[in-house]
Design an enzyme around this catalytic site. Sequence first.
Site, mmCIF file in Angstrom:
data_model
loop_
_atom_site.group_PDB
_atom_site.id
_atom_site.type_symbol
_atom_site.label_atom_id
_atom_site.label_comp_id
_atom_site.label_asym_id
_atom_site.label_seq_id
_atom_site.Cartn_x
_atom_site.Cartn_y
_atom_site.Cartn_z
ATOM 1 N N LYS A 1 51.655 21.976 22.106
ATOM 2 C CA LYS A 1 51.627 21.067 23.251
ATOM 3 C C LYS A 1 50.527 21.534 24.203
ATOM 4 O O LYS A 1 50.546 22.669 24.678
ATOM 5 C CB LYS A 1 52.983 21.144 23.955
ATOM 6 C CG LYS A 1 53.592 19.804 24.255
ATOM 7 C CD LYS A 1 55.001 19.980 24.788
ATOM 8 C CE LYS A 1 55.463 18.695 25.421
ATOM 9 N NZ LYS A 1 56.797 18.828 26.017
HETATM 10 O O1 G3P Z 1 59.135 17.442 27.639
HETATM 11 C C1 G3P Z 1 58.490 16.777 28.631
HETATM 12 C C2 G3P Z 1 59.269 15.718 29.379
HETATM 13 O O2 G3P Z 1 60.135 15.034 28.547
HETATM 14 C C3 G3P Z 1 59.836 16.168 30.679
HETATM 15 O O3 G3P Z 1 60.785 15.292 31.233
HETATM 16 O O4 G3P Z 1 62.556 14.749 32.839
HETATM 17 O O5 G3P Z 1 61.109 16.767 33.256
HETATM 18 O O6 G3P Z 1 60.197 14.480 33.538
HETATM 19 P P1 G3P Z 1 61.175 15.329 32.793
#
Ligand code: G3P
Length: 214
Positions: free
Chosen positions: A83
């Site tokens: 990533k």
């Molecule tokens: O893995 C990255 C992403 O899904 C993060 O989500 O909820 O922290 O915006 P969030």
Amino acid sequence: MKFFIDTADIAEIRKAKAFGVLDGVTTNPTLVSKTGRKFEDVVREIFREVDGPISLEVMSPDARGMVEEAKRLKEYGENAVIKIPLSIPGLEAIKTLTGLGIRTNATLCFSPLQALLVAKAGASYVSPFVGRLDDNAHQGMELIGQIRQIYDNYGFPTEILVASVRHPLHVLDAALIGADVATIPYAVFEKMAKHPLTDAGIKAFEADWAKVPG
Ligand code: G3P
């Protein structure tokens, strides 16, 4: 459509795996830190549990550092996907890693042009963060539609991995648009499987079955 789980919590991964619909895992520094465990211990356990793509994020600020880190992360398993944050050094690192045959997931994508750039650089996945866009009064799903159109216009093979999913409607809209993957928190997986009318129907059938003369 593929479903990944967005977590570094091994118990959640095991529960989602038991559903029989889990294709892979995405992690990020915040999710790893929430476990309170050492990165290496968490990651080794995830690789023992899951054969599909497992995204692990680099932390280096420069392209050369990202590439070196990616090579180390790749040692956890062939199914590791690196990533890389969507930045100018990130683009350079994606191009280099693609040349080395290492799969990448361009993360923190918030615009269609960022998605176009990483597709040209050869990223295997792009991760648009729909929930964080919604939080900022932008329609996250509009971005998914725009990326789908751009990738289809030119036949880019980069897979659209819908991230920052907060509720089942995000998954439904992503599926209707034709996103390739959604990475889903465990709580959302559970909500997707449930419906109050299903629960009520099961109860009614149980009650009626008990009345059938045996
Ligand atoms: O893995 C990255 C992403 O899904 C993060 O989500 O909820 O922290 O915006 P969030």
